[in-house]
Design a protein around this motif. Structure first.
Motif, PDB file in Angstrom:
ATOM      1  N   GLU A 194      -0.398-111.733  14.904  1.00 23.28           N
ATOM      2  CA  GLU A 194       0.041-111.175  16.192  1.00 23.28           C
ATOM      3  C   GLU A 194       0.739-112.209  17.074  1.00 23.28           C
ATOM      4  O   GLU A 194       1.754-111.925  17.679  1.00 23.28           O
ATOM      5  CB  GLU A 194      -1.164-110.585  16.955  1.00 23.28           C
ATOM      6  CG  GLU A 194      -1.422-109.120  16.687  1.00 23.28           C
ATOM      7  CD  GLU A 194      -0.162-108.247  16.658  1.00 23.28           C
ATOM      8  OE1 GLU A 194       0.598-108.254  17.653  1.00 23.28           O
ATOM      9  OE2 GLU A 194       0.074-107.568  15.645  1.00 23.28           O
ATOM     10  N   LYS A 231       4.183-112.870  15.962  1.00 24.90           N
ATOM     11  CA  LYS A 231       5.005-111.673  16.205  1.00 24.90           C
ATOM     12  C   LYS A 231       5.405-111.590  17.681  1.00 24.90           C
ATOM     13  O   LYS A 231       6.549-111.301  18.030  1.00 24.90           O
ATOM     14  CB  LYS A 231       4.199-110.429  15.801  1.00 24.90           C
ATOM     15  CG  LYS A 231       5.066-109.222  15.475  1.00 24.90           C
ATOM     16  CD  LYS A 231       4.239-107.972  15.240  1.00 24.90           C
ATOM     17  CE  LYS A 231       3.646-107.902  13.860  1.00 24.90           C
ATOM     18  NZ  LYS A 231       3.039-106.571  13.614  1.00 24.90           N
ATOM     19  N   GLU A 232       4.423-111.881  18.525  1.00 24.27           N
ATOM     20  CA  GLU A 232       4.659-111.828  19.975  1.00 24.27           C
ATOM     21  C   GLU A 232       5.704-112.871  20.391  1.00 24.27           C
ATOM     22  O   GLU A 232       6.592-112.587  21.196  1.00 24.27           O
ATOM     23  CB  GLU A 232       3.324-112.112  20.689  1.00 24.27           C
ATOM     24  CG  GLU A 232       3.283-111.575  22.103  1.00 24.27           C
ATOM     25  CD  GLU A 232       1.919-111.828  22.768  1.00 24.27           C
ATOM     26  OE1 GLU A 232       1.923-111.936  23.990  1.00 24.27           O
ATOM     27  OE2 GLU A 232       0.896-111.914  22.077  1.00 24.27           O
TER      28      GLU A 232
END
Length: 675
Positions: free
Chosen positions: A195, A198-199
């Motif tokens: 995550e 990805k962020e």
């Protein structure tokens, strides 16, 4: 008058970054070179007989403002550059090279130094003074003082060309890094990616006014992608892009620059009476000559190769069992290594990252330095900075005296080159009874904070921070008289000892307990994770060792033999033959972005990482015997290694600290290469 041409009147005479305009640099360099030449002329025209003080020491202290402005400019050209700065660098580099040659090729100045050198027995010099005299004399000889007029002219031409070629090489690598992006709009293509990564990619896309996610060749963006993304074709695409930097059919191709740099270095060495560039460089190293380096690398290779082959077979079999992959390619390496590591140790970076908030890790490094060396770090806000990301710290001893000024700069941005490094904005030295304290900087490219998370480091980034901080301590704790012997001004194969030894504390439960705390709950990292970090420290170490050795052997191939270089790619392939594990990728060439040896100072010196690993493992074994925070061992290390700079031969310093010469056993055991 420019702010750059006189000593700074700021607090601690810190660099007044915000007041410097780029347009001032060139004129300032011209003026400061002129001023420094006048100082040299004063030494030459001194009617008194030449002595150590009026000649050698005077020369070492000359041009101090020029040195400061050079360090400011070239540090910023690495950490905060622009097209304008790169253009200035191309203009001023030849001027500085010419000035340097004006000094080392000045016959009148050399005569005076030679007179002091030839009569040193009568001068009652200290060990540090003898070292400086030897360094200055050799510096002149190694830069052409004994050449005739025609040869000196030739040497100047070569040095000017090399200065420009090295700059161009680096600019090409930076341009190629900046010119690539992988833009993804379909979220299913990112399956497997954590995550946080990805962020960060979404934030990068947004900053470029794009939908979806953007990945670049900057390490914090590139590495998670090739480590976690399941889509093999996309891993292949970005991996090939990284491997072909400056090896494409465009204006940034570095192949001719490499050929010219290698040819000119060889020609320069021959001109000075050396067989090769490596013979020239290694004369001033612990390793002494290319034969000894090659023997060292091949000896390590012999010990690492069986382990590396076995690990590679296991990794290949694992990929076949898991996903039916028949041939492991370079873009599979990080991905399946991570998967295998998770299977064997049930440990991945995503589990560890919450415990490694950047601010906590930095504070941990500070606390460890305090326990070992009795110094404290206090953030201050009245020191000028060159970018909002930079933090500044006063480093104080227990009596509140200033030890150093410390700058940190941790996140990637467009004008900053990749990688991590330590540098200095001001040297330490003692003059007129005043101990001038150093201004040291650590520059890294870590995962930046996102809108929902602080900067959380991978374990690899944690060890990188400690590594550069170790170099930083070498600079901060310097305590020598002469600037050119201070801090990290040591033999190149000794300079990595203070940095690499610091990494060892990252694996020690006692040290991790000081800073590895969950960023949300404050819970200390679980003991089982610590044990797994230690267990996994030698995971695939054979493969990692082979990789390091391959770079050292490539460096020696370029610089240690008089081999004609017709084709960069095939030359590289031949050099990598004995260390090859993965199939070659036709579109890729490592040499064209091998900045360490073609832009930085590691030509004929890349072996020194492994060389220093032998030193650091042996030195840390001493700490482990007595206790990792043992005051007596720490004081010995501080007094015999960190504070001494280049005032003595490093082997003498090491033996005084350790009581013996280093043995490779501790490293081989640590790496799991011997029982």
């Amino acid at each position: 008058m420019s702010i750059l041409t006189t000593p700074f009147t700021t607090k601690y005479s810190a660099a007044p970054f915000s007041k410097i305009e780029n347009k001032e640099y060139k004129d300032a360099f011209i003026q400061l070179i002129k001023d420094a030449k006048e100082e040299i002329n004063t030494i030459i025209n001194n009617p008194e007989p030449p002595t150590f003080e009026n000649t050698v020491a005077a020369l070492d202290f000359s041009g101090s403002q020029l040195d400061r402005v050079s360090s400011i400019f070239f540090n910023l050209n690495s950490a905060e550059t622009s097209e304008e700065m790169q253009k200035i660098a191309q203009e001023v580099s030849p001027l500085l090279t010419e000035f340097s040659n004006d000094i080392t090729l000045n016959e009148d100045l050399f005569k005076k130094i030679k007179l002091v050198y030839d009569n040193q027995d009568q001068a009652n010099l200290t060990l540090e003074q003898k070292t400086l005299l030897d360094k200055k004399y050799k510096g002149f000889v190694r830069n052409g003082a004994l050449l005739d007029a025609q040869q000196k002219t030739k040497l100047r031409e070569i040095d000017t060309q090399l200065a420009k070629l090295k700059l161009t090489f680096g600019e090409n690598v930076l341009a190629e890094t900046n010119n690539y992006q992988l833009h993804i709009t379909n979220e299913s293509d990112l399956k497997g990616l954590p995550e946080g990564a990805k962020e960060a990619a979404a934030a990068l896309a947004q900053s470029k006014s794009l939908e979806g996610w953007v990945f670049t060749l900057d390490f914090p963006s590139y590495l998670p992608f090739v480590t976690y993304v399941e889509n093999r074709e996309l891993r292949k695409e970005i991996s090939i892009a990284a491997g072909k930097k400056a090896f494409q059919d465009n204006s940034y191709n570095n192949q001719n620059n490499i050929k010219e740099i290698v040819r000119l270095r060889h020609e320069r060495a021959n001109l000075l009476g050396y067989a090769t560039h490596a013979h020239f460089v290694l004369e001033e190293r612990m390793a002494q000559n290319p034969e000894k380096v090659t023997a060292f690398l091949n000896d390590m290779l012999e010990k690492a190769k069986p382990a590396a082959r076995k690990e590679f077979e296991e990794l290949t079999q694992f990929a076949k069992d898991l996903d039916g992959i028949d041939h492991l390619e370079k873009w599979d390496g990080a991905y399946y290594s991570e998967k295998l590591k998770q299977k064997l140790f049930n440990l991945d970076d995503e589990k560890l990252k919450p415990y490694f908030k950047l601010e906590n890790v930095l504070q941990g490094a500070f606390t460890i330095a305090e326990k070992l060396y009795g110094i404290t770090f206090k953030e201050v806000f009245d020191i000028d900075k060159y970018h909002p990301d930079v933090q500044t710290f006063e480093v104080l001893d227990f009596e509140n005296n200033l030890v150093a000024l410390f700058y940190t700069d941790f996140f990637p941005r467009k004008g900053k080159r990749n990688g991590a490094w330590m540098t200095s904005f001001k040297s330490q030295y003692i003059k007129d009874g005043v101990n001038e304290r150093p201004h040291i900087s650590n520059v890294c490219n870590f995962t930046p904070p996102t809108p929902t998370k602080p900067s959380l480091l991978t374990f690899n980034e944690v060890t990188t921070l400690f590594h550069e901080f170790g170099h930083g301590l070498h600079g901060m704790l310097a305590n020598t008289t002469y600037p050119s012997l201070s801090g990290t001004s040591v033999y190149w194969d000794f300079v990595e000892l203070p940095s690499q030894i610091m990494e060892n504390w990252c694996y020690e439960p006692e040290a991790l307990a000081l800073f590895a705390k969950h960023y949300e709950t404050g819970a200390i990292i679980p003991q089982e994770y610590v044990e797994k970090i230690k267990e996994s420290a030698s995971f695939l170490e054979g493969i990692a060792t082979m990789r390091q050795l391959s770079f050292g052997l490539l460096d020696m191939a370029y610089h240690g033999k008089a081999t004609p270089l017709n084709d960069v790619k095939s030359f590289e392939e031949k050099a990598f033959e004995s260390t090859k594990l993965y199939p070659d990728v036709a579109e890729n060439c490592m040499s064209t972005s091998f900045s360490h040896i073609f832009q930085g100072g590691y030509s004929s010196g890349y072996y020194s990482y492994k060389w220093a690993e032998v030193l650091d493992a042996d030195a840390f074994a001493y700490f482990q015997e007595k206790g990792i925070f043992d005051k007596e061992v720490a004081t010995k290390f501080k007094e015999n290694v960190l504070s001494k700079g280049g005032t003595e031969h490093p082997m003498m310093l090491y033996k005084r600290f350790r009581g013996q010469e280093p043995k490779p056993d501790a490293l081989l055991k640590r790496a799991g290469l011997i029982e």
